[in-house]
Design a protein around this motif. Sequence first.
Motif, short mmCIF file in Angstrom:
data_model
loop_
_atom_site.label_atom_id
_atom_site.label_comp_id
_atom_site.label_asym_id
_atom_site.label_seq_id
_atom_site.Cartn_x
_atom_site.Cartn_y
_atom_site.Cartn_z
N VAL A 53 -5.06 4.38 -1.75
CA VAL A 53 -4.13 5.44 -1.40
C VAL A 53 -2.83 4.76 -0.98
N ASN A 54 -1.76 5.00 -1.74
CA ASN A 54 -0.48 4.34 -1.50
C ASN A 54 0.50 5.30 -0.86
N TYR A 55 1.23 4.82 0.12
CA TYR A 55 2.40 5.52 0.64
C TYR A 55 3.58 4.62 0.32
N PRO A 56 4.46 5.06 -0.58
CA PRO A 56 5.55 4.17 -1.02
C PRO A 56 6.57 3.94 0.07
N ASN A 57 7.47 3.03 -0.19
CA ASN A 57 8.50 2.66 0.77
C ASN A 57 9.34 3.89 1.10
N GLY A 58 9.27 4.34 2.35
CA GLY A 58 9.98 5.55 2.76
C GLY A 58 11.08 5.24 3.76
N CYS A 91 2.49 1.63 3.17
CA CYS A 91 1.11 1.20 3.45
C CYS A 91 0.23 1.48 2.24
N THR A 92 -0.86 0.74 2.17
CA THR A 92 -1.89 0.93 1.18
C THR A 92 -3.23 0.92 1.89
N VAL A 93 -3.98 1.99 1.74
CA VAL A 93 -5.31 2.12 2.33
C VAL A 93 -6.32 2.12 1.20
N ASN A 94 -7.34 1.30 1.33
CA ASN A 94 -8.41 1.25 0.33
C ASN A 94 -9.63 2.00 0.86
N LEU A 95 -10.18 2.87 0.03
CA LEU A 95 -11.40 3.62 0.36
C LEU A 95 -12.50 3.13 -0.58
N ARG A 96 -13.52 2.51 -0.02
CA ARG A 96 -14.63 2.00 -0.82
C ARG A 96 -15.86 2.81 -0.47
N GLY A 97 -16.36 3.53 -1.46
CA GLY A 97 -17.53 4.38 -1.25
C GLY A 97 -18.82 3.59 -1.29
#
Length: 112
Positions: A53-58, A91-97
């Motif tokens: 899940v990416n939130y680009p440079n804001g 930020c970049t959040v990784n979700l690993r199921g």
Amino acid sequence: MRILLVLSIVLAVILGCHAYSATWGRRNSNDYLLSRTLEARNPIKNNYWNVNVNYPNGYYNISAVIVYDNFKNNSGANPSLYSGGPGYRFCTVNLRGQVNRGINSTVEIWGR
């Protein structure tokens, strides 16, 4: 009796490690909700989901990143903060199921 105590402590530690909601940073009363993303995926047989899940440079600085596990039995994704986060503008959040399980997580990014 001592064995029951040791087993109880070990079980508590194991279950505590599997809490899949996570928070990085601290949210204040004057922060704005910059982004809310719901990631929901169906299970894959004998495989797992790995979603970024990416939130680009804001424009705003991020003060908190909060990931909620919408599954109530802690069978959702394990979140990791890959890059950025509090103090940055991205930020970049990784979700690993888990194997044979789906993902249902909400990622909130707060900033000012």
